[in-house]
Motif scaffolding. Sequence first.
Motif, PDB file in Angstrom:
ATOM      1  N   THR A  39      45.994  99.689  26.800  1.00 22.79           N
ATOM      2  CA  THR A  39      47.408 100.891  26.882  1.00 22.79           C
ATOM      3  C   THR A  39      46.673 101.428  28.562  1.00 22.79           C
ATOM      4  O   THR A  39      45.069 100.792  28.744  1.00 22.79           O
ATOM      5  CB  THR A  39      47.323 102.179  26.836  1.00 22.79           C
ATOM      6  OG1 THR A  39      46.007 102.841  26.432  1.00 22.79           O
ATOM      7  CG2 THR A  39      47.743 101.909  24.836  1.00 22.79           C
ATOM      8  N   LEU A  40      47.836 101.339  29.354  1.00 20.21           N
ATOM      9  CA  LEU A  40      47.294 102.011  31.343  1.00 20.21           C
ATOM     10  C   LEU A  40      46.232 102.633  30.663  1.00 20.21           C
ATOM     11  O   LEU A  40      45.028 102.275  31.775  1.00 20.21           O
ATOM     12  CB  LEU A  40      48.714 102.790  31.234  1.00 20.21           C
ATOM     13  CG  LEU A  40      48.220 102.415  32.962  1.00 20.21           C
ATOM     14  CD1 LEU A  40      47.579 101.590  33.795  1.00 20.21           C
ATOM     15  CD2 LEU A  40      49.567 103.650  33.288  1.00 20.21           C
ATOM     16  N   GLN A  55      47.307 100.859  37.901  1.00 18.44           N
ATOM     17  CA  GLN A  55      49.108  99.627  37.304  1.00 18.44           C
ATOM     18  C   GLN A  55      48.762  98.900  38.550  1.00 18.44           C
ATOM     19  O   GLN A  55      49.400  97.542  37.834  1.00 18.44           O
ATOM     20  CB  GLN A  55      50.210 100.838  37.544  1.00 18.44           C
ATOM     21  CG  GLN A  55      51.314  99.916  37.083  1.00 18.44           C
ATOM     22  CD  GLN A  55      51.913  99.670  35.762  1.00 18.44           C
ATOM     23  OE1 GLN A  55      51.485 100.155  34.687  1.00 18.44           O
ATOM     24  NE2 GLN A  55      52.308  98.469  35.710  1.00 18.44           N
ATOM     25  N   LEU A  58      47.074  95.705  37.596  1.00 20.02           N
ATOM     26  CA  LEU A  58      47.474  94.855  35.587  1.00 20.02           C
ATOM     27  C   LEU A  58      48.850  94.704  35.716  1.00 20.02           C
ATOM     28  O   LEU A  58      49.238  93.654  36.163  1.00 20.02           O
ATOM     29  CB  LEU A  58      48.110  95.816  35.049  1.00 20.02           C
ATOM     30  CG  LEU A  58      46.801  96.950  34.703  1.00 20.02           C
ATOM     31  CD1 LEU A  58      47.174  98.254  32.996  1.00 20.02           C
ATOM     32  CD2 LEU A  58      46.596  96.019  33.320  1.00 20.02           C
ATOM     33  N   GLN A  59      49.968  95.085  37.655  1.00 18.31           N
ATOM     34  CA  GLN A  59      50.910  93.896  38.192  1.00 18.31           C
ATOM     35  C   GLN A  59      51.147  92.793  38.057  1.00 18.31           C
ATOM     36  O   GLN A  59      51.329  92.277  38.269  1.00 18.31           O
ATOM     37  CB  GLN A  59      51.728  95.183  38.524  1.00 18.31           C
ATOM     38  CG  GLN A  59      53.100  94.622  38.490  1.00 18.31           C
ATOM     39  CD  GLN A  59      54.284  94.533  37.588  1.00 18.31           C
ATOM     40  OE1 GLN A  59      54.310  95.711  36.576  1.00 18.31           O
ATOM     41  NE2 GLN A  59      54.753  93.167  37.844  1.00 18.31           N
ATOM     42  N   ILE A  62      49.500  90.419  36.409  1.00 19.87           N
ATOM     43  CA  ILE A  62      51.046  89.847  35.430  1.00 19.87           C
ATOM     44  C   ILE A  62      51.975  89.081  36.355  1.00 19.87           C
ATOM     45  O   ILE A  62      52.238  88.515  35.575  1.00 19.87           O
ATOM     46  CB  ILE A  62      51.448  91.169  35.206  1.00 19.87           C
ATOM     47  CG1 ILE A  62      51.220  92.378  34.039  1.00 19.87           C
ATOM     48  CG2 ILE A  62      53.687  91.022  34.670  1.00 19.87           C
ATOM     49  CD1 ILE A  62      52.251  93.214  33.565  1.00 19.87           C
ATOM     50  N   GLU A  69      53.483  92.717  29.525  1.00 14.81           N
ATOM     51  CA  GLU A  69      53.240  94.473  29.042  1.00 14.81           C
ATOM     52  C   GLU A  69      54.050  93.707  28.185  1.00 14.81           C
ATOM     53  O   GLU A  69      54.904  93.393  27.871  1.00 14.81           O
ATOM     54  CB  GLU A  69      53.822  94.458  30.212  1.00 14.81           C
ATOM     55  CG  GLU A  69      54.454  96.020  29.778  1.00 14.81           C
ATOM     56  CD  GLU A  69      54.650  96.414  31.180  1.00 14.81           C
ATOM     57  OE1 GLU A  69      53.829  97.787  32.098  1.00 14.81           O
ATOM     58  OE2 GLU A  69      56.104  96.815  31.382  1.00 14.81           O
ATOM     59  N   ASN A  71      55.941  96.979  24.620  1.00 15.42           N
ATOM     60  CA  ASN A  71      56.498  97.840  24.863  1.00 15.42           C
ATOM     61  C   ASN A  71      56.631  98.084  22.892  1.00 15.42           C
ATOM     62  O   ASN A  71      58.002  97.853  22.346  1.00 15.42           O
ATOM     63  CB  ASN A  71      57.780  98.410  25.816  1.00 15.42           C
ATOM     64  CG  ASN A  71      58.111  99.419  25.312  1.00 15.42           C
ATOM     65  OD1 ASN A  71      57.843 100.506  24.878  1.00 15.42           O
ATOM     66  ND2 ASN A  71      59.325 100.045  26.266  1.00 15.42           N
ATOM     67  N   LEU A  76      53.475 101.355  26.603  1.00 12.02           N
ATOM     68  CA  LEU A  76      53.391 100.141  26.469  1.00 12.02           C
ATOM     69  C   LEU A  76      51.584  99.978  26.373  1.00 12.02           C
ATOM     70  O   LEU A  76      50.921 100.028  26.444  1.00 12.02           O
ATOM     71  CB  LEU A  76      53.494 100.908  28.273  1.00 12.02           C
ATOM     72  CG  LEU A  76      54.847 100.768  28.498  1.00 12.02           C
ATOM     73  CD1 LEU A  76      55.017 101.181  30.727  1.00 12.02           C
ATOM     74  CD2 LEU A  76      55.448  99.320  28.532  1.00 12.02           C
ATOM     75  N   TYR A  78      49.246  96.474  26.941  1.00  6.57           N
ATOM     76  CA  TYR A  78      49.250  94.820  27.654  1.00  6.57           C
ATOM     77  C   TYR A  78      47.861  93.918  27.283  1.00  6.57           C
ATOM     78  O   TYR A  78      46.504  94.889  26.637  1.00  6.57           O
ATOM     79  CB  TYR A  78      48.244  95.088  29.094  1.00  6.57           C
ATOM     80  CG  TYR A  78      48.732  96.042  29.894  1.00  6.57           C
ATOM     81  CD1 TYR A  78      49.949  95.792  31.113  1.00  6.57           C
ATOM     82  CD2 TYR A  78      48.916  97.829  29.824  1.00  6.57           C
ATOM     83  CE1 TYR A  78      50.902  96.413  31.765  1.00  6.57           C
ATOM     84  CE2 TYR A  78      49.891  98.804  30.308  1.00  6.57           C
ATOM     85  CZ  TYR A  78      50.911  98.177  31.192  1.00  6.57           C
ATOM     86  OH  TYR A  78      51.292  98.546  32.382  1.00  6.57           O
TER      87      TYR A  78
END
Length: 98
Positions: A39-40, A55, A58-59, A62, A69, A71, A76, A78
């Motif tokens: 998780t975040l 975030q 992680l973005q 991604i 990511e 859901n 959320l 990862y």
Amino acid sequence: MNPQEFIESSPQNNILDVMNLPDEQRQLVNWITHQQKVTLSEVAVHLKISEELTQQHLQNLIEQGFIQELNASGLLHYQPLFSTQKKSKLPQNIWDKL
């Protein structure tokens, strides 16, 4: 397009591509790979930084195709996103005859 077709059509990295990442990103991808799903907040605790900064990290991964990511039930997660070996494009009947 179903999710499997999307994944197969998306450019993905091979596990060996991780070696080309900067140290910090490489270590994060390796950690996420070992954890399988995070998780975040777990990543933020691991990195010892704020969730907002986490975030962003992680973005970036991604966008580069190293993680995805998901859901699940409103939460959320990862997880690593690596391509598998490319399958042969030869028709199955040729392989059957070999």
